[in-house]
Motif scaffolding. Structure first.
Motif, mmCIF file in Angstrom:
data_model
loop_
_atom_site.group_PDB
_atom_site.id
_atom_site.type_symbol
_atom_site.label_atom_id
_atom_site.label_comp_id
_atom_site.label_asym_id
_atom_site.label_seq_id
_atom_site.Cartn_x
_atom_site.Cartn_y
_atom_site.Cartn_z
ATOM 1 N N ILE A 54 0.837 -1.200 0.000
ATOM 2 C CA ILE A 54 0.000 0.000 0.000
ATOM 3 C C ILE A 54 0.872 1.251 0.000
ATOM 4 N N ARG A 55 1.916 1.267 0.830
ATOM 5 C CA ARG A 55 2.827 2.417 0.859
ATOM 6 C C ARG A 55 3.539 2.578 -0.477
ATOM 7 N N SER A 56 3.932 1.460 -1.089
ATOM 8 C CA SER A 56 4.616 1.529 -2.381
ATOM 9 C C SER A 56 3.711 2.112 -3.465
ATOM 10 N N LYS A 85 5.511 4.968 -5.213
ATOM 11 C CA LYS A 85 5.964 4.708 -6.577
ATOM 12 C C LYS A 85 4.871 4.990 -7.607
ATOM 13 N N GLY A 86 3.621 4.791 -7.205
ATOM 14 C CA GLY A 86 2.514 5.000 -8.142
ATOM 15 C C GLY A 86 2.045 6.428 -8.232
ATOM 16 N N PHE A 87 2.093 7.156 -7.088
ATOM 17 C CA PHE A 87 1.560 8.523 -7.059
ATOM 18 C C PHE A 87 2.568 9.555 -6.550
ATOM 19 N N HIS A 88 3.836 9.141 -6.361
ATOM 20 C CA HIS A 88 4.895 10.055 -5.889
ATOM 21 C C HIS A 88 4.445 10.767 -4.617
ATOM 22 N N GLU A 131 -4.503 3.596 -13.653
ATOM 23 C CA GLU A 131 -3.589 2.885 -14.551
ATOM 24 C C GLU A 131 -2.158 3.384 -14.406
ATOM 25 N N GLU A 132 -1.958 4.684 -14.254
ATOM 26 C CA GLU A 132 -0.598 5.223 -14.141
ATOM 27 C C GLU A 132 0.139 4.616 -12.951
ATOM 28 N N ALA A 133 -0.583 4.412 -11.868
ATOM 29 C CA ALA A 133 0.035 3.832 -10.677
ATOM 30 C C ALA A 133 0.305 2.349 -10.863
ATOM 31 N N ARG A 134 -0.615 1.662 -11.533
ATOM 32 C CA ARG A 134 -0.407 0.228 -11.769
ATOM 33 C C ARG A 134 0.791 -0.006 -12.683
#
Length: 333
Positions: free
Chosen positions: A165-167, A171-174, A234-237
């Motif tokens: 969840i933290r990642s 990483k997905g949403f900066h 999608e950008e986060a995935r």
């Protein structure tokens, strides 16, 4: 009479030997096997906790004596690598990060290898319906873009849920936990049952964690309050896939009452990590028992019905040679 007694004793010893051979086979050298296998599972109240008990009981009966205890997806890998445990539950993305020495690991976990992927893992971002409607939330990304002062909870640090969840935020949403707090929000760490109760009592707005396709904890939450399960943008995935090798799974609308359409989320695999220095014969026997007893295990923990030989080993994550050889035999890959 002595001859009859001797024959009787020999027969009894033969029967006992056959009964205790298990899936390891009668001709396997077990001299280097541990006297007892230490299997680390998950937090109380979750699927992993129950899974640990079921698998260790089966291994005790079929392979070698095994005990099961609590644990977490991150801490289990560290303890396996340091030989404080023999096997543990985690997820494939966390194991990949551990092998590479990425955060939260301070060094490469080279003695931690894959025994088997067991079943698919889904990320759940469960939000109170009234909060979602009030703030126009239709995806996880909306929370970040609007910088909402959301009160959220996930599982405790050291668990694979907290890591994933933290990642996704980082990483997905900066973003991250500090960012959530800077918006006026809060991040709590709780057990499954405590998080569900906090959501029901309106002490938090969102509870996020990773678990299997059909999870009793999600159904419990649905029975307590009206919620929505958010898709991950999608950008986060895509970012998660590039960083940690995750994939996209879909939460089906047939599974949960709060889901009215397909919900794409970050997908992973619940897997078993084991010590790489354990004998190949043991790794092969453990893998074989999982496969041979998959129907029995699936009857006890329904997620295990998803286990397939074709998905048992992930690309890019080292598997124990003994386990890899077995999965190659049954999958034909």
């Amino acid at each position: 009479m002595k001859r009859i007694i001797l024959m009787f004793v020999l027969c009894v010893m033969t029967v006992i030997g056959s009964a205790t051979a298990g899936t390891a086979g009668d001709n396997v050298d077990k001299s280097q096997w541990p006297d007892q296998l230490r299997f680390m599972a998950g937090p109380p109240g979750g699927t992993w906790f129950a899974l640990g008990g079921v698998v260790s009981e089966m291994w005790t009966r079929e392979v070698a004596p095994a005990t099961s205890g609590t644990g977490g997806g991150v801490s289990n890998i560290v303890n396996v690598d340091r030989m404080k445990g023999d096997m543990g539950l985690t997820v494939a993305s966390v194991l990949g990060a551990a092998r590479a020495g990425e955060e939260p690991f301070k060094s490469q976990m080279q003695n931690a290898v894959l025994l088997a992927n067991l079943y698919r893992q889904y990320t759940y971002f469960i939000v109170r319906k009234d909060y979602a409607e009030k703030n126009g939330i239709t995806s996880v990304g909306d929370i970040v873009r609007k910088k909402l002062p959301i009160r959220m909870a996930t599982l405790k640090p050291g668990t694979s849920s907290e890591f994933v969840i933290r990642s996704i935020f980082e990483k997905g949403f900066h973003s991250g936990w500090d960012a959530v707090k800077s918006w006026g929000g809060s991040v709590e760490f709780a057990s499954y049952s405590d998080g569900a109760n906090l959501l029901a009592d309106n002490h938090i707005d969102m509870f996020a964690f990773a678990v299997g396709r059909k999870a009793s904890i999600v159904m419990k939450i649905e029975s307590q309050t009206d919620v929505v399960i958010l898709p991950v943008d999608e950008e986060a995935r895509v970012a998660m896939s590039k960083a940690l090798g995750t994939t996209t799974f879909t939460i089906d609308k047939e599974v949960y009452s709060s889901v009215t359409g397909d919900v794409p989320v970050v997908g992973d695999y619940t897997c078993i990590v084991m010590r790489g220095d354990l004998p190949e014969s043991l790794a092969g026997a453990l893998a074989k028992s999982l496969w041979d007893k998959r129907e029995e295990l699936g009857a006890a923990v329904s997620d295990l019905k998803e286990m397939t030989a074709a998905e048992a080993v992930s690309e890019g994550i080292p598997a124990h040679p003994g386990a890899a050889a077995f999965w190659k035999t049954v999958s034909g890959k």
